[in-house]
Each structure stands twice: as C-alpha cells, then as structure tokens.
Design a protein around this motif. Sequence first.
Motif, PDB file in Angstrom:
ATOM      1  N   ALA A  11       0.811  -1.245  -0.079  1.00 18.21           N
ATOM      2  CA  ALA A  11       0.113  -0.062  -0.067  1.00 18.21           C
ATOM      3  C   ALA A  11       0.976   1.353   0.092  1.00 18.21           C
ATOM      4  O   ALA A  11       2.003   1.298   0.641  1.00 18.21           O
ATOM      5  N   ASN A  14      -2.228   3.878   3.848  1.00 17.77           N
ATOM      6  CA  ASN A  14      -3.357   3.479   3.134  1.00 17.77           C
ATOM      7  C   ASN A  14      -3.886   2.017   3.274  1.00 17.77           C
ATOM      8  O   ASN A  14      -4.426   1.356   2.316  1.00 17.77           O
ATOM      9  N   LEU A  62      -6.877  -0.106   1.580  1.00 14.75           N
ATOM     10  CA  LEU A  62      -6.505  -1.089   0.470  1.00 14.75           C
ATOM     11  C   LEU A  62      -7.175  -2.173   0.654  1.00 14.75           C
ATOM     12  O   LEU A  62      -7.983  -2.874  -0.060  1.00 14.75           O
ATOM     13  N   SER A  78      -8.524   8.767  -1.309  1.00 11.67           N
ATOM     14  CA  SER A  78      -7.197   8.563  -0.545  1.00 11.67           C
ATOM     15  C   SER A  78      -6.074   8.927  -1.415  1.00 11.67           C
ATOM     16  O   SER A  78      -4.926   8.431  -0.791  1.00 11.67           O
ATOM     17  N   LEU A  97      -4.018   3.800  -3.583  1.00  9.04           N
ATOM     18  CA  LEU A  97      -3.758   2.910  -2.610  1.00  9.04           C
ATOM     19  C   LEU A  97      -2.761   1.942  -2.800  1.00  9.04           C
ATOM     20  O   LEU A  97      -2.194   1.517  -1.861  1.00  9.04           O
TER      21      LEU A  97
END
Length: 133
Positions: free
Chosen positions: A36, A40, A44, A112, A115
Amino acid sequence: MEWFDYFQQNRPQLKFLDSSFAERHEMIYELKTYKATEGNIEALKKRFDEKTMPIFKRLGIEVTHCWQNLEEPDTFNYLVRFPSEQAEKAAWDAFAKDSEWKAVKAQSEAVSGPLLASQSTLYLASTDFSPNA
C-alpha cells in the motif's frame, strides 16, 4: 502508466507449462503481494474485501486465502487459482476492462489517492507430493 496496465503488457508467459503439465496439474496458483501507499493499508484491504473480491468472484478469479504480512505492515498477500493459463489470462483481461472495477478504483482514489504502491506475482503449481494436490 497504471500498474495493472503495466502488468498486463509485461505479464510473463508461463513457458514452463508444457503439454505434460496439464496432465499432472489441474490448477495454476498466483501468490499476489500488494504494498500500500503510505498510510493506506487499511483502505486498500477494505476496498479489496468489500469491492474487489466480489468483482473477482463475478469474473471467475478464485481467491483461496488472504494474509496480513506480519513483517511488513503496509503489505498483504492473497492466493488465487485458475484451472488453466488461458483461464488466468482471460480473467485478468476481463478485470482490467471491467467498468465496475474502474469505478470502484476511481472512487477510492478520489478519497485517498492511489492505494497501491506496488504489486508482484509469484506463479505456483502444486507438487505431486503436496498434501492437498
């Protein structure tokens, strides 16, 4: 270039699969490693669990097990299997083109950022002496 596009273009041909391989083995396994992006891993894994795995199932990508990597907390592994090299290629090609997957990926990355920092694949086949062969 997206990692999956790169993988599709540079996927190794499974040249070890000679004609006798199909007689000895029913399945091809892939051990996948996902690393990741920083901070994250939970996002993920959540996306993989809630969104990616149902898409895999629909496309015939059978996930047999998932692991948290205890030595590398930003990494997880999973094992998939396919009945043949042709099934493996067809399933991953379908995944790369899948509109639901593209939407899920875009939606999660809008929140985000990317990922997945990197991924790798180890291709495996059972030995004749494997307990579950």
